[in-house]
Write a protein that holds these residues in place. Structure first.
Motif, PDB file in Angstrom:
ATOM      1  N   LEU A 261       8.268   1.472  12.827  1.00 32.69           N
ATOM      2  CA  LEU A 261       9.487   0.672  12.761  1.00 32.69           C
ATOM      3  C   LEU A 261      10.118   0.723  11.376  1.00 32.69           C
ATOM      4  CD1 LEU A 261       8.490  -2.448  14.910  1.00 32.69           C
ATOM      5  CD2 LEU A 261      10.128  -0.667  15.478  1.00 32.69           C
ATOM      6  N   VAL A 262       9.283   0.828  10.338  1.00 31.49           N
ATOM      7  CA  VAL A 262       9.833   0.801   8.983  1.00 31.49           C
ATOM      8  C   VAL A 262       9.888   2.191   8.355  1.00 31.49           C
ATOM      9  CG1 VAL A 262       9.152  -1.578   8.573  1.00 31.49           C
ATOM     10  CG2 VAL A 262       7.572   0.275   8.000  1.00 31.49           C
ATOM     11  N   SER A 263       9.493   3.220   9.137  1.00 31.33           N
ATOM     12  CA  SER A 263       9.502   4.566   8.566  1.00 31.33           C
ATOM     13  C   SER A 263      10.515   5.426   9.304  1.00 31.33           C
ATOM     14  CB  SER A 263       8.123   5.219   8.692  1.00 31.33           C
ATOM     15  OG  SER A 263       7.182   4.473   7.976  1.00 31.33           O
ATOM     16  N   PRO A 264      11.137   6.361   8.680  1.00 31.32           N
ATOM     17  CA  PRO A 264      11.049   6.564   7.230  1.00 31.32           C
ATOM     18  C   PRO A 264      11.972   5.640   6.449  1.00 31.32           C
ATOM     19  CG  PRO A 264      12.424   8.249   8.223  1.00 31.32           C
ATOM     20  CD  PRO A 264      11.991   7.344   9.335  1.00 31.32           C
ATOM     21  N   GLY A 265      12.735   4.772   7.147  1.00 32.82           N
ATOM     22  CA  GLY A 265      13.741   3.952   6.490  1.00 32.82           C
ATOM     23  C   GLY A 265      13.264   3.278   5.218  1.00 32.82           C
ATOM     24  N   LEU A 266      12.230   2.431   5.326  1.00 35.55           N
ATOM     25  CA  LEU A 266      11.794   1.664   4.170  1.00 35.55           C
ATOM     26  C   LEU A 266      10.763   2.405   3.337  1.00 35.55           C
ATOM     27  CD1 LEU A 266      11.471  -1.923   5.685  1.00 35.55           C
ATOM     28  CD2 LEU A 266      13.241  -1.029   4.174  1.00 35.55           C
ATOM     29  N   THR A 267       9.925   3.200   4.014  1.00 37.94           N
ATOM     30  CA  THR A 267       8.793   3.789   3.313  1.00 37.94           C
ATOM     31  C   THR A 267       9.068   5.196   2.836  1.00 37.94           C
ATOM     32  OG1 THR A 267       7.951   4.678   5.368  1.00 37.94           O
ATOM     33  CG2 THR A 267       7.200   2.480   4.760  1.00 37.94           C
ATOM     34  N   GLY A 268      10.035   5.865   3.487  1.00 38.33           N
ATOM     35  CA  GLY A 268      10.268   7.259   3.165  1.00 38.33           C
ATOM     36  C   GLY A 268       9.234   8.194   3.763  1.00 38.33           C
ATOM     37  N   TRP A 269       8.308   7.649   4.575  1.00 35.48           N
ATOM     38  CA  TRP A 269       7.243   8.484   5.140  1.00 35.48           C
ATOM     39  C   TRP A 269       7.748   9.249   6.350  1.00 35.48           C
ATOM     40  CZ3 TRP A 269       3.613   3.730   4.766  1.00 35.48           C
ATOM     41  CH2 TRP A 269       3.031   3.689   3.493  1.00 35.48           C
ATOM     42  N   GLU A 270       7.631  10.556   6.298  1.00 37.40           N
ATOM     43  CA  GLU A 270       7.956  11.371   7.459  1.00 37.40           C
ATOM     44  C   GLU A 270       6.701  11.615   8.289  1.00 37.40           C
ATOM     45  OE1 GLU A 270      10.721  12.358   8.639  1.00 37.40           O
ATOM     46  OE2 GLU A 270      12.091  11.819   7.008  1.00 37.40           O
ATOM     47  N   ARG A 271       5.548  11.463   7.619  1.00 37.62           N
ATOM     48  CA  ARG A 271       4.270  11.617   8.326  1.00 37.62           C
ATOM     49  C   ARG A 271       3.439  10.364   8.060  1.00 37.62           C
ATOM     50  NH1 ARG A 271       1.434  16.812   6.753  1.00 37.62           N
ATOM     51  NH2 ARG A 271       0.001  15.974   8.271  1.00 37.62           N
ATOM     52  N   PRO A 272       2.534  10.045   8.980  1.00 36.88           N
ATOM     53  CA  PRO A 272       1.772   8.806   8.793  1.00 36.88           C
ATOM     54  C   PRO A 272       0.985   8.864   7.487  1.00 36.88           C
ATOM     55  CG  PRO A 272       1.180   9.919  10.849  1.00 36.88           C
ATOM     56  CD  PRO A 272       2.159  10.789  10.156  1.00 36.88           C
ATOM     57  N   PRO A 273       0.933   7.753   6.756  1.00 38.29           N
ATOM     58  CA  PRO A 273       0.173   7.743   5.512  1.00 38.29           C
ATOM     59  C   PRO A 273      -1.316   7.902   5.801  1.00 38.29           C
ATOM     60  CG  PRO A 273       0.817   5.526   6.142  1.00 38.29           C
ATOM     61  CD  PRO A 273       1.493   6.456   7.104  1.00 38.29           C
ATOM     62  N   ASP A 274      -2.027   8.467   4.860  1.00 34.51           N
ATOM     63  CA  ASP A 274      -3.465   8.703   5.040  1.00 34.51           C
ATOM     64  C   ASP A 274      -4.225   7.448   4.626  1.00 34.51           C
ATOM     65  OD1 ASP A 274      -5.863   9.822   5.483  1.00 34.51           O
ATOM     66  OD2 ASP A 274      -5.801  11.231   3.808  1.00 34.51           O
ATOM     67  N   LEU A 275      -4.107   6.403   5.466  1.00 36.52           N
ATOM     68  CA  LEU A 275      -4.752   5.131   5.144  1.00 36.52           C
ATOM     69  C   LEU A 275      -5.795   4.827   6.203  1.00 36.52           C
ATOM     70  CD1 LEU A 275      -1.553   3.052   4.392  1.00 36.52           C
ATOM     71  CD2 LEU A 275      -3.149   4.028   2.725  1.00 36.52           C
ATOM     72  N   LEU A 276      -6.949   4.345   5.737  1.00 42.82           N
ATOM     73  CA  LEU A 276      -8.012   4.013   6.675  1.00 42.82           C
ATOM     74  C   LEU A 276      -7.813   2.562   7.107  1.00 42.82           C
ATOM     75  CD1 LEU A 276     -10.399   4.868   8.187  1.00 42.82           C
ATOM     76  CD2 LEU A 276     -11.808   4.601   6.162  1.00 42.82           C
ATOM     77  N   ILE A 277      -6.996   2.347   8.144  1.00 37.24           N
ATOM     78  CA  ILE A 277      -6.726   0.971   8.578  1.00 37.24           C
ATOM     79  C   ILE A 277      -7.580   0.622   9.792  1.00 37.24           C
ATOM     80  CG2 ILE A 277      -4.972  -0.636   9.390  1.00 37.24           C
ATOM     81  CD1 ILE A 277      -2.898   1.007   7.912  1.00 37.24           C
ATOM     82  N   VAL A 278      -7.365   1.331  10.894  1.00 37.43           N
ATOM     83  CA  VAL A 278      -8.192   1.079  12.067  1.00 37.43           C
ATOM     84  C   VAL A 278      -9.568   1.697  11.824  1.00 37.43           C
ATOM     85  CG1 VAL A 278      -8.466   1.614  14.505  1.00 37.43           C
ATOM     86  CG2 VAL A 278      -6.237   0.980  13.625  1.00 37.43           C
ATOM     87  N   GLN A 279     -10.607   1.007  12.224  1.00 33.49           N
ATOM     88  CA  GLN A 279     -11.990   1.453  12.016  1.00 33.49           C
ATOM     89  C   GLN A 279     -12.336   1.568  10.538  1.00 33.49           C
ATOM     90  OE1 GLN A 279     -12.459   5.010  14.425  1.00 33.49           O
ATOM     91  NE2 GLN A 279     -12.789   3.740  16.232  1.00 33.49           N
ATOM     92  N   ASP A 280     -11.778   0.678   9.731  1.00 29.20           N
ATOM     93  CA  ASP A 280     -12.071   0.701   8.306  1.00 29.20           C
ATOM     94  C   ASP A 280     -13.530   0.341   8.069  1.00 29.20           C
ATOM     95  OD1 ASP A 280     -11.017  -1.982   9.229  1.00 29.20           O
ATOM     96  OD2 ASP A 280     -12.019  -2.514   7.359  1.00 29.20           O
ATOM     97  N   PRO A 281     -14.108   0.867   6.975  1.00 30.15           N
ATOM     98  CA  PRO A 281     -15.555   0.698   6.772  1.00 30.15           C
ATOM     99  C   PRO A 281     -15.982  -0.755   6.637  1.00 30.15           C
ATOM    100  CG  PRO A 281     -14.566   2.009   4.999  1.00 30.15           C
ATOM    101  CD  PRO A 281     -13.482   1.695   5.965  1.00 30.15           C
ATOM    102  N   TRP A 282     -15.094  -1.662   6.258  1.00 33.05           N
ATOM    103  CA  TRP A 282     -15.508  -3.053   6.093  1.00 33.05           C
ATOM    104  C   TRP A 282     -15.252  -3.906   7.319  1.00 33.05           C
ATOM    105  CZ3 TRP A 282     -19.180  -4.149   3.204  1.00 33.05           C
ATOM    106  CH2 TRP A 282     -19.403  -3.370   2.054  1.00 33.05           C
ATOM    107  N   GLY A 283     -14.764  -3.258   8.384  1.00 35.28           N
ATOM    108  CA  GLY A 283     -14.622  -4.005   9.624  1.00 35.28           C
ATOM    109  C   GLY A 283     -13.471  -4.998   9.620  1.00 35.28           C
ATOM    110  N   LEU A 284     -12.513  -4.822   8.721  1.00 34.45           N
ATOM    111  CA  LEU A 284     -11.407  -5.785   8.678  1.00 34.45           C
ATOM    112  C   LEU A 284     -10.558  -5.719   9.941  1.00 34.45           C
ATOM    113  CD1 LEU A 284     -10.345  -5.394   4.939  1.00 34.45           C
ATOM    114  CD2 LEU A 284     -11.782  -7.155   5.990  1.00 34.45           C
ATOM    115  N   SER A 285     -10.304  -4.501  10.423  1.00 34.52           N
ATOM    116  CA  SER A 285      -9.499  -4.400  11.645  1.00 34.52           C
ATOM    117  C   SER A 285     -10.288  -4.952  12.832  1.00 34.52           C
ATOM    118  CB  SER A 285      -9.060  -2.960  11.899  1.00 34.52           C
ATOM    119  OG  SER A 285     -10.163  -2.099  11.981  1.00 34.52           O
ATOM    120  N   LEU A 286     -11.601  -4.764  12.807  1.00 39.18           N
ATOM    121  CA  LEU A 286     -12.446  -5.345  13.853  1.00 39.18           C
ATOM    122  C   LEU A 286     -12.285  -6.865  13.862  1.00 39.18           C
ATOM    123  CD1 LEU A 286     -14.837  -5.453  15.870  1.00 39.18           C
ATOM    124  CD2 LEU A 286     -16.366  -5.347  13.914  1.00 39.18           C
ATOM    125  N   MET A 287     -12.366  -7.453  12.674  1.00 43.47           N
ATOM    126  CA  MET A 287     -12.242  -8.908  12.600  1.00 43.47           C
ATOM    127  C   MET A 287     -10.851  -9.345  13.056  1.00 43.47           C
ATOM    128  SD  MET A 287     -14.153  -9.599   8.994  1.00 43.47           S
ATOM    129  CE  MET A 287     -15.444  -8.454   8.486  1.00 43.47           C
TER     130      MET A 287
END
Lengths: 211, 401, 560
Positions: free
Chosen positions: C125-151
């Motif tokens: 929704l915010v790309s590339p307008g706000l972020t300028g990202w043409e490709r998804p950023p290489d961020l470990l969000i889902v299945q992150d090692p600390w389980g934050l997305s799980l929580m």
């Protein structure tokens, strides 16, 4: 409805944790109303629960309740033959007016439909059988409630401040109506109230309980 | 000890219900016995198209052989192996739940070593000669382990890389080139998490490519110096991981997730165990039309997968009939169609009739599929014991770091 | 009388399998399982367990997930209840939250994953307008090692659960009067709620809170979707060891199951300690008598946070729906290149069997549970008091981690030579359906005006006739609601179906979770939507049926 019934309370006393709450010894003849008065906390409702068969196990009761010569204090509520009239008419909200009356009829009665219709006619509610009880007026509800009780053919009746929630005018009217019917049916009745006018209208003996 | 009376009771039940195993030499009798049977096929189910294909198979065998085929969907084939083992431990030697398993490599080795397989039966299947076993010995070995008629060949696969031409100008042609490319394009490549079979395939491919000599890998690992022989692999992976997707701190679970990453544009190079996967995925809207396939110059690892029947399967005849149907040119050609599934056939074209060959020739392999001659040399799978050792070493090195 | 046997039967049904399961996990955990050649007790499984790469990390994430999920969910719920003043917004939020209770955990997790992934809907929704990202950023969000997305995924589901539990408990406390009293002393409303209502409310929702801790520290299906992978949380590792072809790993898995039990127990114990600390701090805070400070931020947080979680869940669902009809849809486009029914058409032919299984199991388990619960509650009415001592056993299946005893139970079943069939799975679901049916029905049953039964009995109705002609019809609405809860609980079950059905019995939930590994968002979208809509059918019936039946009974509609 012309049989005669006698209710006798022989040295009835109810205690909680060793402290005496109520003690009563009384005889009520056919068509008589015994009025029991007392402030809240004087054990009026405990007495009713005991007589009707709903006393909590925490209470200790002694004495005998004799109805038409039979000790009933050990019987389950539904086999005591004691009817109960509450503050509220408590018409079953899931049943029609006619079905509420029918609920009172003993199972072995054959001519249930005719009896219910006769009762409705007597109440002046002949066309109200299929109605939702919630659509009746306060006075109509109260009458249906008493009629349901009478249809269950009790041998004695307990009244738990049955008029306290009615407005003044209706209250007077209902008192007369109820007591007249109870007398006519020859039922010994026990009225619990804190309203002296109730007691006067009942016209019977009066016992005052203290805290 | 406390369960022996129970076992005895079970044994008695077994005795009364015991029946002679069907004899694959008498195919008519097998067909007769198979009629009305319900066959439980334990097969990996992580890909919708595979499940669809199995459903198609179920419809066909119901029509033709009056067999009710039930796909028991597995996340990992090992679950089926573990079930059969557990059944044997519990003394259930006659009425096993598993009738047919899609299997190869390590799992086959485990089952064979533990005498958990029924057979030999596969070489007696009417369609078996179409695989031309005399001239293509691949169908007789499963990851260097002799098949010995204990499983029927089903699918051939070869690892290929796929890449998005919109994002990658010049694709790597070897592991060292892949490392250079990853350094220049951090986060744009990853492989499936070991011990997923595609992840195992990638590290095996790297091991084979980077080793000086590959002969030791085709013998049990115990006979070699594991640490010395795999040192180049770990050096390579240590260098590669920081440049992977998510910095190598997470890996996709399997080929389907890898494909999704590609479809979402998260990565620009991926890999697959199916030479036609990219074409099929384009047709199913999962990958952009700019995706193409490539292989490394030194050849790519490949293998066959098979169908096996556990020793205690309750419906062996039905299972054999299903396995034979799956080996038919009709079923094999459908399986090879990239829009349906795109899994390579195990049949030898020269053994087929004209019209049967035509079925295969008609298949549109799709824009992203390499022609057979461009697939290069097929590297054989090492001995299964290497996979165990590689898995364990990989996990020690990269899990929980 | 048969009714009297029901409470002990329930205890046996719930506690028996759990204790047997735990025992059959405990013995192999110490090397004893003759069938697998383990003839003597040893510590080898434990040494092997603690040799597993990343085991400490697994444990840490499981432990943290149990505590953090619960703390955040509880905070969100309490803040909302404190800030809610009965305004239209508040009522709207409440109405929005309740259907989420029926949403299966897995579907909520999928929705969240689709939303927050680097290539998910939010960033699109915010790309590339706000972020300028043409490709998804290489961020470990889902299945992150600390389980934050799980929580986060768990919180989406636990907030509705705790909220509805609190709303059910609140009327007992007469919060309005307490608040009026405090406000007359000069306390601002939100602060007043925290000072005079919250301390009384907490003891009433303590058990649900403990159930959340146990669940969040041992969940499998949500962890498969959102949890870390290198290593996964403890429960997922246990599942993998149990499914390993190397049967020796069963010893390892059993030790893991016992470890999970200990881990959940210590999470509960830690929470209990935090409770003491919180109570102590709270006393100080209340005693200081602050009346105004912090009122506005608290009130904003109260509404804002619950809106955030609720809307997240709904937008996640919408994103599932969109994915299920999407043609090619590349980042950063916020809308697919085309819409297609192809994915639905593909799944439709395969839906019949899992749907039938799901319905059979859910109806079977719920019906059984309903009969048992009604019998137990009716018995309680007839003998006139609560069987309070055995009551905590009802919570056993909610407090003991599923994974700790289900494996043992499977071993028991294998011993008995029981083949997987629907009955077994129904029985497994009953363990979890029964407590929830009991919890949702008991209060309504006990709170039914006793005068109805007194009246009926003085009119001569026998106990049986009283039950069938008075109590059952009067309680129809809560009974149907409890059934809908039971159905929803059964539909959402993953592990019991998977283990007791030996993978042979597939429900929409096992199908959806099995596909999770596949990562095909289109197909997952279809399955997750089907999974999410099934419990809604139950709830719609539960709400609609009484309205229809009592359309000519005004007195009944007031009870709805």
């Amino acid at each position: 409805m012309t049989q005669t019934h006698h209710l006798a309370l022989h040295d009835v006393s109810i205690a909680l944790d060793g402290a005496l709450l109520v003690a009563l010894d009384a005889r009520i003849g056919p068509g008589e109303v015994l009025t029991v008065m007392g402030p809240s906390g004087s054990g009026k409702s405990t007495l009713l629960a005991y007589l009707a068969g709903f006393l909590d196990e925490a209470f200790a009761a002694s004495g005998q309740v004799i109805l038409d010569g039979v000790a009933i204090q050990g019987l389950p509520a539904e086999r005591r033959g004691i009817g109960l009239l509450f503050q509220d008419p408590l018409l079953f909200p899931h049943l029609s007016v006619a079905d509420n009356l029918r609920f009172g009829l003993p199972r072995h009665r054959r001519d249930k439909r005719a009896r219910v219709e006769a009762a409705l006619a007597h109440l002046g509610l002949a066309d109200f059988g299929d109605r939702d009880p919630a659509t009746l007026s306060g006075g109509q509800k109260a009458r249906v409630a008493l009629m349901r009780l009478l249809l269950s053919e009790p041998r004695a009746v307990l009244l738990d401040e049955p008029f306290s929630k009615l407005d003044t005018q209706l209250r007077q009217e209902m008192r007369d109506w109820v007591f007249e019917h109870l007398r006519e049916a020859g039922l010994p009745s026990l009225l619990v109230t804190h309203d002296h006018q109730d007691a006067e209208a009942a016209g019977g003996r009066l016992i005052e309980l203290s805290v | 000890m406390f369960r022996s009376p129970l076992l005895l009771a079970l044994g008695l039940v077994g005795l009364t219900s015991a029946q002679a195993a069907p004899d694959p030499h008498d195919w008519e009798a097998v067909l007769d016995e198979a009629r009305g049977q319900q066959v439980f096929w334990y097969a990996w189910a992580g890909e919708e198209r595979i499940n669809d294909y199995i459903q198609w198979t179920a419809d066909r065998v119901a029509e033709r052989y009056d067999i009710t085929l039930t796909h028991v969907k597995l996340g990992d084939t090992a679950e089926a192996v573990s079930r059969v083992l557990a059944e044997r431990q519990a003394g259930n030697d006659e009425r096993g739940n598993v009738d047919l398993i899609w299997i190869n490599g390590e799992n086959f080795a485990t089952m064979k070593a533990n005498d958990l397989l029924f057979g030999p039966w596969s070489e007696q299947l009417p369609h078996y000669p179409l695989t031309d076993p005399e001239n293509s010995p691949a169908v007789r070995y499963d990851w260097t382990i002799p098949v010995d008629g204990l499983e029927a060949p089903w699918s051939s696969s070869q690892v290929v890389f796929y890449y998005d031409t919109a994002l990658v100008d010049d694709h790597p042609r070897s592991m060292p080139e892949l490392l250079d490319w990853a350094r220049a394009n951090p986060g744009d490549f990853t492989y499936a998490r070991v011990p997923n079979f595609l992840g195992n395939a990638f590290i095996t491919q790297a091991m084979l490519e980077l080793a000086e000599e590959t002969a030791p890998f085709y013998a049990p690992v115990e006979e070699s110096d594991f640490d010395a022989l795999t040192a180049p692999l770990w050096e390579f992976l240590d260098a590669l991981h920081p440049h992977l997707w998510r910095g190598g701190r997470a890996f996709p679970a399997n080929s389907a997730e890898l494909r999704r990453l590609m479809g979402d544009g998260e990565i620009a190079i991926g890999l697959s165990f199916s030479t036609t996967e990219a074409s099929g995925a384009i047709a199913n809207f999962e990958l952009p039309e700019t995706v193409r396939t490539y292989v490394h110059d030194g050849g790519m690892i490949g293998n066959l997968s098979f169908l096996a029947i556990p020793y205690n399967a309750q419906h062996k005849a039905g299972a054999m009939v299903v396995a034979d149907f799956l080996l038919s040119p009709e079923a094999q050609a459908r399986k090879q169609d990239p829009v349906i599934w795109g899994s390579g056939t195990v049949l030898a074209m020269e053994r087929l009739e004209e019209d049967e060959r035509a079925r295969f020739a008609q298949i549109d392999l799709g824009i992203a599929t390499l022609p057979p001659e461009a697939l290069g040399e097929l590297l054989g799978q090492p001995h299964p014991s290497w996979v165990d050792a590689l898995e364990a070493a990989w996990q020690r090195r990269y899990v929980g770091q | 009388m048969i009714l009297r046997l029901v409470p002990p039967l329930i205890v046996l049904l719930l506690a028996g399998p759990i204790l047997a399961g735990l025992l059959m996990a405990l013995l192999p955990a110490f090397g004893y399982l003759p069938a697998l050649g383990g003839d003597s007790l040893s510590l080898a499984p434990w040494r092997q367990l603690f040799d597993q790469p990343g085991i400490w990390r697994s444990m840490a994430v499981s432990f943290a997930s149990g505590l953090a999920t619960t703390a955040v969910s509880l905070a969100i719920v309490l803040l909302f209840l404190a800030a809610a003043s009965g305004s239209r917004l508040d009522r709207w939020i409440r109405r929005l939250v309740s259907p989420l209770l029926s949403l299966p955990h897995a579907a909520a997790a999928f929705g969240l994953a689709f939303l927050i992934a680097p290539s998910g809907l939010l960033l699109r929704l915010v790309s590339p307008g706000l972020t300028g990202w043409e490709r998804p950023p290489d961020l470990l969000i889902v299945q992150d090692p600390w389980g934050l997305s799980l929580m986060a995924g768990l919180i989406l589901k636990e907030v509705p659960f705790l909220l509805l539990m609190s709303l059910a408990a609140l009327p007992q406390l007469d919060p309005q009067r307490r608040l009026a009293m405090a406000r007359s002393l000069g306390y601002r409303p939100t602060l007043a709620w925290f000072k005079v209502v919250a301390p009384a409310l907490y003891p009433l929702i303590r058990l649900p809170v403990y159930a959340v801790i146990a669940y969040a520290s041992s969940v499998v299906d949500v962890a498969l979707i959102l949890g870390p992978t290198l290593p996964p949380v403890l429960s997922v590792s246990i599942l993998q060891w149990f499914n390993d072809p190397d049967l020796d790993r069963r010893f390892l898995a059993s030790a893991g199951a016992i470890l999970q039990l200990g881990l959940t127990a210590s999470a509960l114990l830690t929470w209990w300690g935090l409770e003491r600390l919180g109570a102590w701090l709270m006393r100080g805070w209340i005693a200081r008598g602050g009346r105004r400070r912090g009122e506005v931020p608290l009130r904003l947080a109260g509404r804002g946070l619950i809106l955030l979680t609720t809307l997240t869940a709904f937008v996640g669902l919408a994103s599932l729906a969109l994915n299920s009809v999407a043609a090619f849809w590349r980042f950063p486009e916020a809308w697919p290149q085309g819409l297609t029914l192809q994915h639905w058409l593909r799944v439709l032919p395969q839906l019949a069997d899992p749907l039938a299984s799901t319905a059979l199991i859910a109806l079977g388990a719920t019906l059984l549970a309903l009969v048992l619960v009604l019998a137990a509650l009716e018995n309680e009415q007839r003998i006139g008091h609560r069987p309070s001592r055995a009551l905590w056993l009802l919570y056993l299946p909610l407090i003991v981690p599923q994974i700790a005893f289900l494996f043992g139970l499977v071993v028991v079943m294998e011993y008995l030579g029981t083949r997987p069939h629907h009955g077994l799975v129904i029985f497994g679901h009953l363990l979890f359906v029964l407590p929830y049916v009991y919890l949702s029905l008991a209060e309504a049953y006990r709170r039914l005006d006793p005068r109805w039964s007194q009246l009926a009995r003085t009119l001569g109705a026998s106990p049986g006739s009283l039950f069938w002609r008075v109590r059952l019809p009067l309680l129809l609405a809560p009974i149907l609601t409890a059934s809908a809860v039971g159905l929803a609980v059964s539909i959402g079950q993953y592990l019991p179906t998977q283990l007791l059905g030996a993978g042979r019995i597939t429900t929409v939930t096992t199908e959806a979770v099995a596909l999770a590994a596949g990562g095909n968002r289109r197909i997952i979208g279809v399955w997750a939507l089907v999974q999410a809509s099934l419990p809604l059918v139950g709830f719609t019936l539960a709400v609609g049926l009484p309205r229809l039946l009592w359309s000519h009974r005004r007195g009944m509609r007031d009870t709805l």
